[in-house]
Design a protein around this motif. Structure first.
Motif, short mmCIF file in Angstrom:
data_model
loop_
_atom_site.label_atom_id
_atom_site.label_comp_id
_atom_site.label_asym_id
_atom_site.label_seq_id
_atom_site.Cartn_x
_atom_site.Cartn_y
_atom_site.Cartn_z
N GLU A 143 0.86 -1.19 0.00
CA GLU A 143 0.00 0.00 0.00
C GLU A 143 0.90 1.24 0.00
O GLU A 143 2.07 1.17 0.35
N ALA A 144 0.31 2.37 -0.39
CA ALA A 144 1.06 3.63 -0.41
C ALA A 144 1.12 4.23 0.98
O ALA A 144 0.73 5.39 1.21
N VAL A 145 1.64 3.45 1.90
CA VAL A 145 1.72 3.85 3.30
C VAL A 145 3.03 3.33 3.88
O VAL A 145 3.38 2.16 3.66
N VAL A 146 3.75 4.18 4.61
CA VAL A 146 4.98 3.74 5.26
C VAL A 146 4.62 3.08 6.59
O VAL A 146 4.23 3.74 7.55
N ALA A 147 4.71 1.74 6.61
CA ALA A 147 4.40 0.97 7.80
C ALA A 147 5.08 -0.38 7.68
O ALA A 147 5.33 -0.87 6.57
N ALA A 148 5.40 -0.98 8.83
CA ALA A 148 6.10 -2.26 8.82
C ALA A 148 5.34 -3.34 8.08
O ALA A 148 5.92 -4.18 7.38
N ASP A 149 4.01 -3.34 8.21
CA ASP A 149 3.22 -4.41 7.60
C ASP A 149 2.93 -4.21 6.12
O ASP A 149 2.31 -5.05 5.47
N THR A 150 3.37 -3.07 5.53
CA THR A 150 3.16 -2.86 4.09
C THR A 150 4.41 -3.20 3.27
O THR A 150 4.36 -3.23 2.04
N LEU A 151 5.54 -3.45 3.95
CA LEU A 151 6.79 -3.71 3.23
C LEU A 151 6.78 -5.11 2.62
O LEU A 151 6.64 -6.11 3.32
N ILE A 152 6.93 -5.17 1.30
CA ILE A 152 7.02 -6.45 0.59
C ILE A 152 8.48 -6.87 0.47
O ILE A 152 8.86 -7.99 0.79
N LYS A 153 9.31 -5.96 0.01
CA LYS A 153 10.74 -6.22 -0.17
C LYS A 153 11.45 -4.90 -0.40
O LYS A 153 10.80 -3.85 -0.52
N ARG A 154 12.75 -4.93 -0.49
CA ARG A 154 13.54 -3.74 -0.82
C ARG A 154 14.26 -3.97 -2.15
O ARG A 154 14.79 -5.05 -2.39
N LEU A 155 14.25 -2.94 -2.99
CA LEU A 155 14.75 -3.06 -4.35
C LEU A 155 16.16 -2.50 -4.50
O LEU A 155 16.51 -1.53 -3.84
N PRO A 156 16.95 -3.09 -5.39
CA PRO A 156 18.30 -2.54 -5.63
C PRO A 156 18.22 -1.28 -6.47
O PRO A 156 17.25 -1.05 -7.20
N GLY A 158 18.49 1.04 -9.49
CA GLY A 158 18.45 0.75 -10.93
C GLY A 158 17.50 -0.34 -11.33
O GLY A 158 17.40 -0.67 -12.52
N ALA A 159 16.75 -0.93 -10.38
CA ALA A 159 15.80 -1.99 -10.73
C ALA A 159 14.73 -1.44 -11.68
O ALA A 159 14.27 -0.30 -11.53
N SER A 160 14.34 -2.23 -12.67
CA SER A 160 13.32 -1.80 -13.62
C SER A 160 11.92 -1.99 -13.04
O SER A 160 11.61 -3.06 -12.53
N LEU A 161 11.09 -0.96 -13.14
CA LEU A 161 9.72 -1.01 -12.63
C LEU A 161 8.77 -0.47 -13.68
O LEU A 161 8.98 0.62 -14.21
N GLU A 185 7.34 -5.06 -10.63
CA GLU A 185 8.77 -5.33 -10.79
C GLU A 185 8.96 -6.51 -11.73
O GLU A 185 8.01 -7.17 -12.14
N VAL A 186 10.22 -6.77 -12.10
CA VAL A 186 10.51 -7.72 -13.17
C VAL A 186 10.05 -9.15 -12.86
O VAL A 186 9.71 -9.91 -13.77
N SER A 187 9.98 -9.52 -11.59
CA SER A 187 9.53 -10.87 -11.24
C SER A 187 8.02 -11.01 -11.27
O SER A 187 7.49 -12.10 -11.07
N GLY A 188 7.31 -9.89 -11.51
CA GLY A 188 5.85 -9.94 -11.63
C GLY A 188 5.08 -9.39 -10.46
O GLY A 188 3.86 -9.21 -10.54
N GLY A 189 5.76 -9.13 -9.34
CA GLY A 189 5.06 -8.60 -8.17
C GLY A 189 4.62 -7.16 -8.37
O GLY A 189 5.31 -6.38 -9.02
N GLU A 190 3.43 -6.80 -7.80
CA GLU A 190 2.90 -5.44 -7.92
C GLU A 190 2.84 -4.78 -6.56
O GLU A 190 2.62 -5.44 -5.54
N GLY A 191 3.09 -3.46 -6.54
CA GLY A 191 3.07 -2.74 -5.29
C GLY A 191 3.27 -1.26 -5.51
O GLY A 191 3.06 -0.75 -6.62
N TYR A 192 3.71 -0.57 -4.47
CA TYR A 192 3.89 0.88 -4.53
C TYR A 192 5.30 1.27 -4.12
O TYR A 192 5.91 0.65 -3.23
N VAL A 193 5.81 2.33 -4.77
CA VAL A 193 7.12 2.89 -4.38
C VAL A 193 6.98 4.41 -4.26
O VAL A 193 6.10 5.02 -4.87
#
Length: 293
Positions: A143-156, A158-161, A185-193
């Motif tokens: 979600e477009a919210v900064v919270a511990a439970d919204t974090l899916i992963k961290r991106l390097p 230059g990652a393509s989105l 992201e490239v692996s197919g996962g959807e989310g917010y940055v």
């Protein structure tokens, strides 16, 4: 014959060569470029990985592979050499920018790089807006919210989105603090940055932030590779031919490797890797033009 996907069929034997020929390439006797430079002409290779061989045939020893649009000087007179360009049965004796000499397939040559780029433009896709993080460890959230439970992963960095929002409104958000972008992201996962930590994919950011304070990127579940040259071909089959071209990829394009032993193939001349790109297209790329992300 059988290909890496275990499909079987027949191929023209005159377009085959032994895989081990690299080790037995013979030196080509050096040819002096005519003093009258008006008798020479320049051509450009239209295939990435175009083979330069020691003899004018598919079984000639492989001397080196040339990058896309390598500039080559003909070592044959204009009167006879020019008519060979684009001829599907001819070979041209050439010298590259490093002074190496050999023979290349004339059907992979053009007089004008710009004209060839125009021809392949139709195969290049621009279906989506691509953005890249300008910092290592950018949070990818559910979600477009900064919270511990919204974090899916961290991106390097230059990652393509791929942006999943209308292009016009999405571009207005880029670099703006407090704005978020819905991406895939490239692996197919959807989310917010966070939109203030990304830049357009075709406009690399200056001063990418990556220091001790930057969060660490989450290790990839998939093997992700990046292209090292601009215009790398994605092909339907693992061979260089006009009819196998799917599209051309920009430098630093990210791809998910689908070949089981892809890790061992990365960077190896003559090897191919089956991949999926950020837009979901699947095909083969030359393994010697990719590196691990």
């Amino acid at each position: 014959m059988q290909d890496p996907d275990e499909d079987q069929g027949y191929v023209a034997a005159w377009y085959l060569a032994f895989e081990k020929e690299d080790a037995v390439a013979k030196e080509v006797e050096k040819t002096t470029i005519p003093a009258d430079t008006f008798d020479t002409f320049t051509v450009f290779g239209t295939a990435d990985g175009l083979a330069m061989r020691s003899a004018p045939s598919m079984v000639g020893g492989l001397l080196k592979r040339l990058p896309l649009y390598a500039e080559l000087t003909s070592l044959e007179p204009s009167s006879t050499g020019r008519e060979k360009v684009a001829d599907t049965s001819a070979w041209l004796h050439v010298q590259d920018a490093e002074g190496d000499q050999g023979y290349v397939a004339a059907w992979y040559l053009t007089f004008s790089k710009e004209e060839d780029e125009a021809k392949v433009a139709a195969t290049q896709t621009d279906k989506n807006l691509i953005v890249r993080p300008i910092t290592s460890g950018l949070a990818f959230r559910s979600e477009a919210v900064v919270a511990a439970d919204t974090l899916i992963k961290r991106l390097p960095a230059g990652a393509s989105l791929v942006v999943l929002e209308p292009v016009v409104s999405a571009k207005k958000k880029i670099g703006v603090k407090g704005q978020w972008l819905n991406v895939r992201e490239v692996s197919g996962g959807e989310g917010y940055v966070a939109a203030w930590y990304v830049t357009l994919g075709n406009e690399p950011a200056l001063g990418v932030r990556e220091d001790d304070k930057s969060a660490k990127a989450t290790p990839d579940d998939d093997l992700v590779v990046r292209t090292t040259v601009d215009g790398l071909a994605m092909r339907r089959y693992p061979r260089i031919a006009a009819q196998t071209l799917i599209k051309r990829l920009p430098k630093a394009a990210e791809l998910v490797a689908l070949t089981e032993d892809a890790e061992e193939r990365i960077g190896v001349s003559g090897q191919w890797i089956r991949v999926r790109d950020i837009e979901g297209d699947v095909g083969y790329v030359a393994a010697w033009y990719v590196v691990r992300r």
